[in-house]
Enzyme design. Sequence first.
Site, short mmCIF file in Angstrom:
data_model
loop_
_atom_site.label_atom_id
_atom_site.label_comp_id
_atom_site.label_asym_id
_atom_site.label_seq_id
_atom_site.Cartn_x
_atom_site.Cartn_y
_atom_site.Cartn_z
N CYS A 2 0.86 -1.17 0.00
CA CYS A 2 0.00 0.00 0.00
C CYS A 2 0.90 1.22 0.00
CB CYS A 2 -0.87 0.06 1.26
SG CYS A 2 -2.02 -1.31 1.39
N GLY A 28 -0.66 0.75 -5.11
CA GLY A 28 -1.96 0.14 -4.89
C GLY A 28 -3.00 0.77 -5.78
N ASN A 102 0.58 0.62 6.09
CA ASN A 102 1.24 -0.18 5.06
C ASN A 102 1.99 -1.29 5.77
OD1 ASN A 102 4.10 0.39 2.86
ND2 ASN A 102 2.58 -1.21 2.83
N GLY A 103 1.64 -2.53 5.47
CA GLY A 103 2.32 -3.65 6.11
C GLY A 103 1.34 -4.77 6.38
N TYR A 253 11.53 -4.14 -6.91
CA TYR A 253 10.34 -3.99 -7.76
C TYR A 253 9.40 -2.85 -7.36
CZ TYR A 253 5.80 -5.11 -9.87
OH TYR A 253 4.62 -5.04 -10.54
#
Length: 463
Positions: A2, A28, A102-103, A253
């Site tokens: 995210c 996202g 985020n996680g 990435y």
Amino acid sequence: MCGIFGVFNAEHAERYAFYGIYALQHRGQESVGIAVSDFESIKLIRKAGLVLEAIRKEDLNGFFGYSAIAHVRYSTAGDPGATNSQPLLGETSLGKVAVVHNGNLVNYLSLRKELEDKGKRFFYTSDTELFLTLLEEGEFIPEGVELHPLDRELLPKVFYVLSRVRGAYSLLYLFKDKMLAIRDPMGFRPLLMGRIKDTFLFASESCAFDILQAELWREIKPGEVLVVDKQGIRSYFPFKSNKKAMCIFELVYFSKPESFVFDNWVYRVRKRMGELLAYEDQVSADIVVPVPDSGLVPAIGYSQAKGLPLELGLIRNHYVGRSFIEPTQELRDIKVLMKLNSNRAVLEGKRVVVIDDSLVRGTTSKKIVGMLKRAGAKEIHMRIVSPPVVGPCYFGIDTPTRDELIANRMNLEDIRSFIGADSLKYLSLEGLRSAVENPQDFCDACFSNLYPLEVEDTALRIR
Ligand code: SF4
């Protein structure tokens, strides 16, 4: 995966949040949300879809504030629809609070069960809700932590939350008159801080500051809890970890090449990955072709190190999102063909080295090899600038289950044959580690199977 963004002390914070989260769209594409505070109350917009399509100009009219947090989501835990989109908003004894995360927590299910057994109600199926629910469950001040008088009411509750959750979390809390930026003690996910004069900004990647012409100030450190309000900034380190586990896949990435994360410029790391693969590779070829976009920077490094020309043998259609993020295999298949086309002008009769960032299921590589063959390439040598992906991620990246990972089912020769290339080579694990600054501070479990944290939730572990 995210993207999160925050801004504190700005006229029209909602607009900063809109542009900041737009710059993180690559993290996202399922949903977007913004919570804004005018220092009196908090309002919320959450919509499914891409930032520019989902949030209309009219949505921002009357949605005014001085601080805001925002989120773009793709689901790693919980249902993928708009119901679990963030920010989540809660009512607490301290007033309204919004949170973006985020996680991935590795003890979400066990904690949720414990709270449900005590009669707590949950409204979402996302682990992020724990950051709201647990705020009302207790207080904790770790030994040796001195609290500023302004933080004595709030921080014991926040520290209690952090004492209970385990896993990966970079998060922002928005209270009506303050913002908290927090990173888990192992620092799995990035979170950075920027500023424009007295306006403070927080983002998953530094590219979100560039769009706002803000200065990149510093990273929020692993384990840091940073409070910002009208009185200033205060930093705490309530829980320390001897080990860090920053996600190396961010550099391979996910993050944008122009971003700075984890003390590394992504562009430099990716170029170095290509150079290192070139040094490990003996192949003879005529041209180097990147798989756009994430293969482009390592292909520059590879071609320069080998002294081979870089050619755009694959052309990307920019009106399609990234294939990795689609939730089903059928959608991913279609998206590969929608997003890439081969360029016969440079491929015909050539021995081609193809550079891609990673090989996960193998289906994308197979399609790319087919495409290059149809365009007349004489030989195709697939080169992957990361090691084989052998383990799933439990810390916030949507990798497939262990069984779906091609490197778990096939040996190198079988994978080569499956994708139809003339040869296949990966960057070694040592090579990847030597491409980053401070490799001992990184998690590379999906490549090495060396997990930095025990996963408590069985539902996650059986992946
Ligand atoms: S397992 Fe892989 S994707 Fe997950 S945090 Fe570690 S390096 Fe990143």
